[in-house]
Motif scaffolding. Structure first.
Motif, short mmCIF file in Angstrom:
data_model
loop_
_atom_site.label_atom_id
_atom_site.label_comp_id
_atom_site.label_asym_id
_atom_site.label_seq_id
_atom_site.Cartn_x
_atom_site.Cartn_y
_atom_site.Cartn_z
N ASP A 253 1.08 8.24 6.54
CA ASP A 253 0.39 9.43 7.04
C ASP A 253 -1.04 9.55 6.53
N GLY A 254 -1.52 8.56 5.78
CA GLY A 254 -2.90 8.55 5.30
C GLY A 254 -3.07 9.14 3.91
N GLN B 73 -1.45 3.65 -0.18
CA GLN B 73 -1.54 4.61 0.93
C GLN B 73 -0.23 4.69 1.69
N ARG C 138 -8.60 5.54 5.54
CA ARG C 138 -8.46 6.99 5.73
C ARG C 138 -8.34 7.71 4.38
N ASN C 139 -9.06 8.80 4.24
CA ASN C 139 -8.97 9.69 3.08
C ASN C 139 -9.32 9.02 1.76
N GLN D 254 -12.70 7.48 13.56
CA GLN D 254 -12.20 8.79 13.16
C GLN D 254 -11.82 9.64 14.37
#
Length: 802
Positions: free
Chosen positions: A182-183, A179, A339-340, A559
């Motif tokens: 920035d995610g 990762q 994240r993501n 989130q």
């Protein structure tokens, strides 16, 4: 190979291809799938290919129905055949409990619009004539049951995805997932690196290994599974139509026609976990060695149930691994804390559930949330406490119980006790009969004297009925004490805490020293939380909600976290007790030098109780005069000693969750994931009374909540007194009005205080009125019920608030 994409789906089985297709269907075309070998190289290629709608969770059943209906659409879109065989199927019942389960499932199907039916032995003989009906009481018939071609179906998903703009890269081995700050993700493969905004783990048998690349533990385990295909059988190939599926739970088997013979598979008790230390990357289109020893008893039983099998030769044996989560449901959704990164794993019944899983994940990624409650398969239903030592025994247990009766009050024993509080040994010595929530041991009731130390699983009133009645009586007449460990607890602090809570929560955020009740809404105005917010100071708040929703709620909080706000999950760092009943104030007064009598309803205050520094809240889910007393778990035993000693003069009695759930029915209080869930809105459930429409903050879900306020909901939650006999409402029973099903129950039970059976459920809003007569179908019997609007206890709130 392209080097950038919006979504990288890892894994080319039926689930990965379904996710890819649904992303394109909902509008994202810049998506790609990475497969280390060929499509269907994992569990998909050797699957039996059966599909069915039967599932204890109604939303899962609905998604399975969606999956089955999708196959014809895929064929039309792609021109490829899925090899569909809609032959119907029967699930047999050879005892009363199995038949009760089928009756309960049929009742659920009524309001879901599924055309299943209960059939007797004579009808079974016509539907599935090869079945030996000795001992069979009846069956559930589902016309949607069938089977398909696993490879053809997977390739149909893949072609439909390509037609929507997706890219599929086979023979592309993923080596790393890294990762960026920035995610976004760098997915490193043996063909190069792909920069992706999102990663979807659809790794199937390799999902654990794929997750580990990102530092994620995926709670699943592969199990060996075996089925047999017979030689030609005259009673099969001489029929004028294909033989339907037959599920025989007593024999742990499923059977269907395969060509001119039969295919029969088993969920045997002496089952075996596979690849305990990890799935080899080299594994692919191989099968496991035949193992007739572990299914010998199952085969013997099958020969009796289906005598034609005994005369048929074996054409082939398919023995391969499938992955299971601890509870048997898929692991789907955004992985908490990462994240993501998205999960589409543990889909054991890929051809029943794969379409629904793909749709759900695509909606989640593109629209921000699924269009229905999917908590049963949300990856966040397991916390960060789970590990392989817990997962494996639970997966084995789930495999063994695949065809067992699933009772509403059943407590499964594998991997228990796992997580306990300092009170575990004290309560056990007092006769505690334990349940569990989110891996934590929770007292269901305390057995005294001749009361049973084991609650027999049942669809009807259990042998815990008398013990529960005793505990309820003690709370209503004196004072009861109950641990508060099974609340999720969160600390929100910082200079931006109040403003953040005002945006996250739909209700009023209280002043210092006070608490409030508030729903938390999704952007589309559905319930995603039911919270108590306590203001401990200008920049310090404590939140309490369902213990089992911790990962779900923390994911949402993080989130939406903002600068100046610190959010901590303190669920296991804060414990204590609830005391409730008419003598609760007297008990608290006896234990503290603080002015307990000055504590108003909905007040929160620091108090010293005995020797223990506590946070005391005047509120109680029992609906009685009560207090929640929180402390450091290290001091909990001392607090217990103080309360139990002083309580002897006030008739103190410990009580468990069975009594708690009876007590809350007296006040028609809803329960999370029963009355309150992402399927429902605040207006439908009555939680709109806690929304602060007057506050100026644009809280999440406000627009949808205001629209509902303007038009009014089409259905509303109501309470009913039911003329039940030995079985009460559990949930999802249909409500009949004017000769048709017009609503359904969310939960229910027996009010020991009122001596009445109570149900909560939804009806059309324009029908709700005091005294409305309806019927509720409980285990196949129509029970008269009357709608009531006045609580059965403390109707004016004088005791609770006084």
């Amino acid at each position: 190979m392209q080097t950038t994409t919006r979504v990288a789906v890892i894994g080319g089985g039926v689930v990965g291809c379904s996710v890819l297709y649904h992303l394109t269907k909902l509008g994202w075309s810049d998506v790609m799938l990475l497969e280390r070998s060929e499509l269907t190289s994992g569990s998909t290629w050797h699957a039996a290919g059966g599909f069915h709608t039967l599932n204890g969770d109604t939303n899962m059943a609905a998604l399975q129905g969606y999956t089955i209906r999708l196959y014809k659409e895929l064929e039309e879109i792609t021109g490829l055949s899925c090899g569909l065989h809609h032959v119907g199927g029967v699930t047999l019942a050879d005892n009363r409990d199995r038949f009760d389960m089928l009756l309960a499932e049929r009742a659920k199907h009524r309001f879901m619009g599924l055309e299943t039916e209960i059939v007797g032995p004579e009808e079974i003989a016509k539907i599935a004539p090869i079945t030996n009906l000795d001992g069979i009481i009846g069956a559930l018939y589902d016309p949607l049951d069938g089977h398909l071609d696993p490879s053809g179906t997977t390739h149909a998903y893949a072609k439909a995805a390509r037609m929507g703009g997706a890219t599929i890269e086979t023979h592309c081995m993923v080596k790393e997932t890294n990762q960026r700050p920035d995610g976004t993700w760098d997915v490193v493969t043996d063909k190069g690196t792909v920069h992706a905004e999102h990663v979807v783990n659809a790794g199937g048998l390799w999902a654990r290994e794929v997750g580990a690349m990102a530092g994620i533990y995926v709670p699943l385990h592969p199990m060996e599974h075996q089925y047999i295909v017979t030689d030609d059988i005259a009673q099969i190939y001489e029929r004028d139509r294909e033989h339907p599926h037959v599920m025989d739970p007593a024999g742990e088997s499923y059977l269907r026609q395969e060509g001119r013979g039969l295919c029969i598979g088993f969920y045997e008790q002496p089952c075996k976990p596979w690849a305990v230390d990890g799935t080899p990357w080299s594994f692919g289109h191989e099968l496991l060695p035949d193992d007739f020893d572990k299914i010998s008893e199952s085969i013997e039983f099958a020969y009796k149930r289906f005598p034609v099998l005994a005369e048929a030769g074996v054409k082939s044996v398919i023995h391969g691994p499938f992955t299971f989560a601890p509870d048997g449901n898929p692991l789907v959704g955004p992985v908490p804390g990462v994240r993501n990164y998205w999960s589409a794993c543990g889909v054991m019944a890929g051809f029943s559930q794969g379409g629904g899983v793909g749709l759900t994940l695509a909606q989640w990624m593109i629209e921000g949330a699924p269009d229905r409650d999917v908590m049963a398969m949300d990856v966040a239903r397991f916390g960060d406490w789970i590990g392989p030592g817990y997962t494996r025994p639970k997966v084995i247990e789930n495999y063994q119980k695949r065809f067992s009766v699933s009772y509403p009050n059943e407590e499964l024993p594998a991997a228990r006790p796992n997580r306990t509080t300092p009170m575990y040994d004290i309560f056990s010595d007092m006769g505690a009969v334990w349940g569990q929530q989110y891996g934590l041991e929770v007292v269901n009731y305390f057995a005294q004297g001749e009361e049973p130390r084991y609650e027999t699983p049942s669809f009807r009133r259990s042998n815990a009925f008398a013990a529960t009645a005793r505990e309820v009586k003690s709370v209503r007449e004196a004072v009861g004490i109950n641990e508060v460990h099974n609340f999720g607890k969160y600390r929100v602090s910082g200079p931006g805490a109040r403003a953040w809570l005002d945006r996250i929560m739909a209700g009023r955020i209280p002043a210092p020293g006070r608490l409030s009740l508030t729903p938390m809404l999704s952007p589309c105005g559905r319930l995603i939380g039911d919270f108590t917010v306590s203001c401990l100071g200008d920049e310090s708040f404590q939140l309490t909600a369902s213990y089992g929703a911790q990962a779900f709620h923390m994911r949402w909080f993080l989130q939406h976290q903002e600068n100046g706000v610190t959010i901590e999950n303190i669920s296991d760092n804060l414990n204590g007790f609830q005391i409730a009943g008419p003598r609760a104030r007297d008990l608290l007064t006896a234990c503290t030098r603080d002015d307990a009598a000055a504590l108003r309803f909905m007040d929160v205050r620091r108090m010293t109780v005995g020797m223990t520094d506590c946070l005391v809240q005047r509120v109680s889910y029992t609906g009685d005069l009560g207090y929640e007393i929180y402390c450091d778990p290290m001091a909990q035993r001392q607090l217990w000693s103080t309360l139990i000693a002083a309580g002897q003069d006030h008739g103190i009695t410990p009580f468990g969750m069975r009594a708690m759930m009876s007590l809350r029915l007296d006040k028609f209080f809803g329960s999370w994931m029963a009355e309150y869930s992402p399927d429902y809105t605040p207006g439908e459930t009555g939680l709109d009374r806690f929304i602060s429409f007057g506050k100026e903050i644009d809280f999440i879900g406000r627009q949808a909540a205001e629209a509902e306020r303007e038009t009014g909901p089409s259905r509303r939650l109501a309470a009913f007194v039911v003329a039940a006999e030995d079985a009460d409402v559990n949930g999802y029973e249909p409500i009949w009005l004017d000769g048709s099903v017009q609503g359904f129950c969310t939960s229910g039970g027996y009010s020991h205080h009122a001596g009445k059976s109570v149900a909560l459920g939804f009806l059309p809003a324009d029908h709700i009125a005091e005294g409305l007569e309806v019927e509720i179908e409980i285990l196949g019997a129509m029970r008269k019920a009357r709608l009531v609007t006045t609580p059965l206890f403390d109707a004016d709130g004088a005791r609770m608030r006084g």
